[in-house]
Design a protein around this motif. Structure first.
Motif, PDB file in Angstrom:
ATOM      1  N   ILE A   1       0.840  -1.201   0.000  1.00  0.00           N
ATOM      2  CA  ILE A   1       0.000   0.000   0.000  1.00  0.00           C
ATOM      3  C   ILE A   1       0.872   1.247   0.000  1.00  0.00           C
ATOM      4  N   ILE A   2       1.885   1.270   0.843  1.00  0.00           N
ATOM      5  CA  ILE A   2       2.798   2.425   0.906  1.00  0.00           C
ATOM      6  C   ILE A   2       3.482   2.619  -0.437  1.00  0.00           C
ATOM      7  N   LYS A   3       3.999   1.556  -1.010  1.00  0.00           N
ATOM      8  CA  LYS A   3       4.666   1.638  -2.315  1.00  0.00           C
ATOM      9  C   LYS A   3       3.735   2.250  -3.363  1.00  0.00           C
ATOM     10  N   GLU A   4       2.530   1.732  -3.438  1.00  0.00           N
ATOM     11  CA  GLU A   4       1.564   2.212  -4.434  1.00  0.00           C
ATOM     12  C   GLU A   4       1.234   3.681  -4.223  1.00  0.00           C
ATOM     13  N   ARG A   5       0.977   4.064  -2.991  1.00  0.00           N
ATOM     14  CA  ARG A   5       0.572   5.446  -2.702  1.00  0.00           C
ATOM     15  C   ARG A   5       1.714   6.429  -2.919  1.00  0.00           C
TER      16      ARG A   5
ATOM     17  N   PHE B   1      -0.973   7.604   6.897  1.00  0.00           N
ATOM     18  CA  PHE B   1      -1.097   6.150   6.866  1.00  0.00           C
ATOM     19  C   PHE B   1       0.173   5.484   7.394  1.00  0.00           C
ATOM     20  N   ILE B   2       1.314   5.944   6.922  1.00  0.00           N
ATOM     21  CA  ILE B   2       2.589   5.363   7.364  1.00  0.00           C
ATOM     22  C   ILE B   2       2.721   5.482   8.887  1.00  0.00           C
ATOM     23  N   GLY B   3       2.303   6.601   9.437  1.00  0.00           N
ATOM     24  CA  GLY B   3       2.374   6.802  10.876  1.00  0.00           C
ATOM     25  C   GLY B   3       1.603   5.753  11.665  1.00  0.00           C
ATOM     26  N   LYS B   4       0.573   5.200  11.059  1.00  0.00           N
ATOM     27  CA  LYS B   4      -0.246   4.179  11.726  1.00  0.00           C
ATOM     28  C   LYS B   4       0.354   2.779  11.627  1.00  0.00           C
ATOM     29  N   VAL B   5       1.274   2.567  10.681  1.00  0.00           N
ATOM     30  CA  VAL B   5       1.769   1.200  10.439  1.00  0.00           C
ATOM     31  C   VAL B   5       3.264   1.034  10.685  1.00  0.00           C
ATOM     32  N   LYS B   6       3.991   2.118  10.877  1.00  0.00           N
ATOM     33  CA  LYS B   6       5.445   2.014  11.072  1.00  0.00           C
ATOM     34  C   LYS B   6       5.794   1.867  12.545  1.00  0.00           C
ATOM     35  N   THR B   7       6.945   1.257  12.775  1.00  0.00           N
ATOM     36  CA  THR B   7       7.487   1.197  14.135  1.00  0.00           C
ATOM     37  C   THR B   7       8.779   2.001  14.242  1.00  0.00           C
ATOM     38  N   GLU B   8       9.482   2.168  13.112  1.00  0.00           N
ATOM     39  CA  GLU B   8      10.723   2.946  13.099  1.00  0.00           C
ATOM     40  C   GLU B   8      10.867   3.645  11.759  1.00  0.00           C
ATOM     41  N   ARG B   9      11.611   4.759  11.788  1.00  0.00           N
ATOM     42  CA  ARG B   9      11.910   5.521  10.569  1.00  0.00           C
ATOM     43  C   ARG B   9      13.308   6.114  10.706  1.00  0.00           C
ATOM     44  N   VAL B  10      14.072   6.042   9.634  1.00  0.00           N
ATOM     45  CA  VAL B  10      15.351   6.753   9.533  1.00  0.00           C
ATOM     46  C   VAL B  10      15.405   7.385   8.154  1.00  0.00           C
ATOM     47  N   ALA B  11      16.107   8.509   8.062  1.00  0.00           N
ATOM     48  CA  ALA B  11      16.165   9.205   6.780  1.00  0.00           C
ATOM     49  C   ALA B  11      17.490   9.928   6.625  1.00  0.00           C
ATOM     50  N   ILE B  12      17.822  10.191   5.368  1.00  0.00           N
ATOM     51  CA  ILE B  12      18.973  11.022   5.044  1.00  0.00           C
ATOM     52  C   ILE B  12      18.642  11.776   3.756  1.00  0.00           C
TER      53      ILE B  12
END
Length: 101
Positions: A25-29, A86-97
């Motif tokens: 779902i995330i990929k598609e959106r 949506f991602i906020g409801k399904v993620k447990t961790e996030r990292v970015a650069i």
């Protein structure tokens, strides 16, 4: 050019879906945003291989923008914010650069 990479770990179950379904779902959106946010030069979401180590992140967002201003435009765009919610409801961790290419 600005490269924007974001990795997410997803909950095994969230929003009534499996981790695998939420990743799709995330990929598609996210990839659909190219048709509504013109500052996106390139954007893809890649899914972790099912046989990869369990400690890996589940998905990576790989995006390219002309400038940090364009990245900011993307970040605050209402359609992007819907995906973020949506991602906020399904993620447990996030990292970015974000880096200049």
């Amino acid at each position: 050019m600005i490269k924007h990479l974001v990795l997410f770990k997803l909950a095994d179950q969230a929003e009534g879906n499996t981790k695998e379904r939420n990743a799709l779902i995330i990929k598609e959106r996210i990839e659909a945003l190219t048709s509504v946010i013109p500052v996106i030069r390139d954007i893809h979401v890649w899914l972790n291989h099912p046989d990869a180590p369990a400690g890996n992140y589940d998905i990576v967002l790989d995006a390219l923008f002309d400038s940090l201003d364009d990245l900011h435009t993307y970040a605050v765009h209402p359609e992007h914010l819907k995906v973020v919610a949506f991602i906020g409801k399904v993620k447990t961790e996030r990292v970015a650069i974000d880096y200049e290419r």
